[in-house]
Structure formats: structure tokens, C-alpha cells
Write a protein that holds these residues in place. Structure first.
Motif, PDB file in Angstrom:
ATOM      1  N   MET A  45      -8.845  11.023  27.279  1.00 31.17           N
ATOM      2  CA  MET A  45      -9.052  10.744  25.893  1.00 31.17           C
ATOM      3  C   MET A  45      -7.696  10.672  25.195  1.00 31.17           C
ATOM      4  N   GLU A  46      -7.542   9.609  24.341  1.00 26.45           N
ATOM      5  CA  GLU A  46      -6.291   9.425  23.608  1.00 26.45           C
ATOM      6  C   GLU A  46      -6.378  10.067  22.249  1.00 26.45           C
ATOM      7  N   GLN A  47      -5.327  10.686  21.872  1.00 32.35           N
ATOM      8  CA  GLN A  47      -5.253  11.259  20.544  1.00 32.35           C
ATOM      9  C   GLN A  47      -4.008  10.713  19.846  1.00 32.35           C
ATOM     10  N   ARG A  48      -4.174  10.430  18.558  1.00 30.71           N
ATOM     11  CA  ARG A  48      -3.032   9.949  17.766  1.00 30.71           C
ATOM     12  C   ARG A  48      -2.473  11.094  16.947  1.00 30.71           C
ATOM     13  N   ILE A  49      -1.203  11.143  16.889  1.00 28.88           N
ATOM     14  CA  ILE A  49      -0.548  12.141  16.074  1.00 28.88           C
ATOM     15  C   ILE A  49      -0.031  11.428  14.827  1.00 28.88           C
ATOM     16  N   GLY A  50      -0.284  11.968  13.657  1.00 37.72           N
ATOM     17  CA  GLY A  50       0.185  11.364  12.412  1.00 37.72           C
ATOM     18  C   GLY A  50      -0.985  10.943  11.543  1.00 37.72           C
ATOM     19  N   PRO A  51      -0.683  10.359  10.416  1.00 39.17           N
ATOM     20  CA  PRO A  51      -1.767  10.001   9.495  1.00 39.17           C
ATOM     21  C   PRO A  51      -2.590   8.823  10.001  1.00 39.17           C
ATOM     22  N   SER A  52      -3.824   8.825   9.613  1.00 35.26           N
ATOM     23  CA  SER A  52      -4.710   7.731   9.968  1.00 35.26           C
ATOM     24  C   SER A  52      -4.714   6.731   8.819  1.00 35.26           C
ATOM     25  N   ILE A  53      -4.118   5.579   9.011  1.00 37.53           N
ATOM     26  CA  ILE A  53      -4.011   4.560   7.962  1.00 37.53           C
ATOM     27  C   ILE A  53      -4.930   3.394   8.317  1.00 37.53           C
ATOM     28  N   PRO A  54      -5.915   3.156   7.463  1.00 35.83           N
ATOM     29  CA  PRO A  54      -6.804   2.027   7.751  1.00 35.83           C
ATOM     30  C   PRO A  54      -6.057   0.711   7.501  1.00 35.83           C
ATOM     31  N   PRO A  55      -6.442  -0.372   8.147  1.00 32.10           N
ATOM     32  CA  PRO A  55      -5.760  -1.656   7.929  1.00 32.10           C
ATOM     33  C   PRO A  55      -5.999  -2.168   6.515  1.00 32.10           C
ATOM     34  N   LEU A  56      -5.001  -2.832   5.967  1.00 30.72           N
ATOM     35  CA  LEU A  56      -5.094  -3.364   4.618  1.00 30.72           C
ATOM     36  C   LEU A  56      -5.961  -4.608   4.596  1.00 30.72           C
ATOM     37  N   GLN A  57      -6.833  -4.660   3.623  1.00 32.52           N
ATOM     38  CA  GLN A  57      -7.678  -5.826   3.459  1.00 32.52           C
ATOM     39  C   GLN A  57      -7.164  -6.631   2.260  1.00 32.52           C
ATOM     40  N   GLY A  58      -7.153  -7.900   2.324  1.00 30.91           N
ATOM     41  CA  GLY A  58      -6.838  -8.753   1.175  1.00 30.91           C
ATOM     42  C   GLY A  58      -5.360  -8.989   0.999  1.00 30.91           C
ATOM     43  N   ALA A  59      -4.635  -8.065   0.402  1.00 31.88           N
ATOM     44  CA  ALA A  59      -3.241  -8.285   0.038  1.00 31.88           C
ATOM     45  C   ALA A  59      -2.372  -8.520   1.263  1.00 31.88           C
ATOM     46  N   ALA A  60      -2.711  -7.887   2.394  1.00 30.12           N
ATOM     47  CA  ALA A  60      -1.920  -8.088   3.594  1.00 30.12           C
ATOM     48  C   ALA A  60      -2.103  -9.490   4.147  1.00 30.12           C
ATOM     49  N   ALA A  61      -3.297 -10.048   3.995  1.00 34.70           N
ATOM     50  CA  ALA A  61      -3.576 -11.366   4.537  1.00 34.70           C
ATOM     51  C   ALA A  61      -3.415 -12.476   3.501  1.00 34.70           C
TER      52      ALA A  61
END
Length: 190
Positions: free
Chosen positions: A1-17
Motif C-alpha cells: 500500500m502506498e502512502q503519500r506524505i504531505g498535504p492532499s491537494i485536489p486538482p484545480l478545475q477551470g482556472a488551470a485549464a
């Protein structure tokens, strides 16, 4: 099982694209298909049929009476000719300009121009004309004040500081001649 260390940032919708994305504002509607466009009535005459009919040919061709004699270009040319016309009595004219700005004061009033913007004031619309020459530098400032407490400044860059004295003298001649005449006309009017 993989674990991420650090904050969980959801992908940006709209402005990024889409850089034009603004939350809460909907985008333009797509173009309407041909089926949704209104149709012409069936009894309407098509252009091909109308061109064969001599009665409709006369309606389509503009007559000489309907055609305007002068277009907007001709009207602009006459306005420019009036503006460029010298004073009827050969009175004084003040004109100063640089690469961006221009000021003209003559019998008709004061015209200020900066790049593509222009303001024109008749003598009866002017409350005061103020000039300012800096202690250092070569920017001559002319400000037109109106009776309703508005002012319109214009800076003109002189080639040399000696131009300031010449411009002041020429402007004083124009103001003495035309500005006082406008004040006298206002006072004599009931």
C-alpha cells in the motif's frame, strides 16, 4: 500500500485549464444549429426570382433622390476645414505640439488632443486657462477649467526651455483677444 506524505491537494478545475474561467459565471452558449433558426415564410420571394421581376428590380436599385449627397467623410472634411480656417479678422492663433499632444487656441476656442483623444472647448465653455512650466524639465502643462469645476490638463514636451516663454506670450495674445470678448458678450446678454 502506498502512502503519500504531505498535504492532499485536489486538482484545480477551470482556472488551470481555462484562463478565462471565473467561478459562478457561465460561458457563452454554443452556436444554434440550422434547425433552430427561424425560417422565412414560404410566400416570400427568393432573391433569384426577385431579380428576374422588373418591378422588384426598381425597388432594389436606389434612386438618385434616396442617395445621400454627402457621406460622413464629407462632413468630417468640412469640420476639419472650419477648424483649420484662420480667424476671420486675422487674429492671433496659439499652436503647440509634440509627438503625442497638440493644443490649438484660436477664434473658435481651445482644442486639446492626446494620441487619439480630442476635446474641444468654445470660449463660452471655458472658465479659465492655466499654464504651468516646471522649474526643471521640458513639460509645459496647459489646463482648461470649465465653469462646472472640471479641468482638462495637457502636457506638451518642448524642444527646449526657451519655448515656454514664446508659448506663454502667444497664448496670452489669444486669451486677451478672444477670452475677454466671450466674457464681454456674456455680460451684455440678458
Amino acid at each position: 500500500m502506498e502512502q503519500r506524505i504531505g498535504p492532499s491537494i485536489p486538482p484545480l478545475q477551470g482556472a488551470a485549464a481555462d484562463p478565462a474561467f471565473v467561478p459562478g459565471i457561465t460561458g457563452p452558449r454554443p452556436a444554434e444549429p440550422d434547425a433552430a433558426k427561424p425560417r422565412e415564410p414560404e410566400d416570400a420571394v427568393s432573391e433569384e426570382t426577385a431579380s428576374d421581376d422588373p418591378a422588384t428590380k426598381e425597388e432594389q436599385e436606389p434612386s438618385a433622390e434616396d442617395a445621400p449627397d454627402e457621406g460622413p467623410e464629407a462632413v468630417e472634411e468640412t469640420d476639419e476645414a472650419e477648424a483649420a480656417a484662420p480667424a476671420p479678422d486675422g487674429g492671433p492663433v496659439f499652436e503647440a505640439s509634440d509627438r503625442r499632444a497638440k493644443v490649438v487656441a484660436d477664434h473658435s476656442g481651445v482644442r486639446l488632443r492626446l494620441d487619439d483623444q480630442e476635446a474641444e472647448f468654445r470660449w463660452d465653455e471655458i472658465g479659465a486657462v492655466e499654464t504651468e512650466s516646471p522649474r526643471f524639465g521640458k513639460r509645459f502643462t496647459l489646463t482648461v477649467h470649465t465653469p462646472d469645476r472640471r479641468w482638462y490638463p495637457l502636457e506638451i514636451e518642448a524642444k527646449s526651455r526657451s519655448d515656454f516663454k514664446e508659448w506663454e506670450a502667444d497664448l496670452d495674445k489669444v486669451l486677451d483677444t478672444y477670452f475677454e470678448e466671450a466674457e464681454e458678450a456674456e455680460e451684455s446678454a440678458p
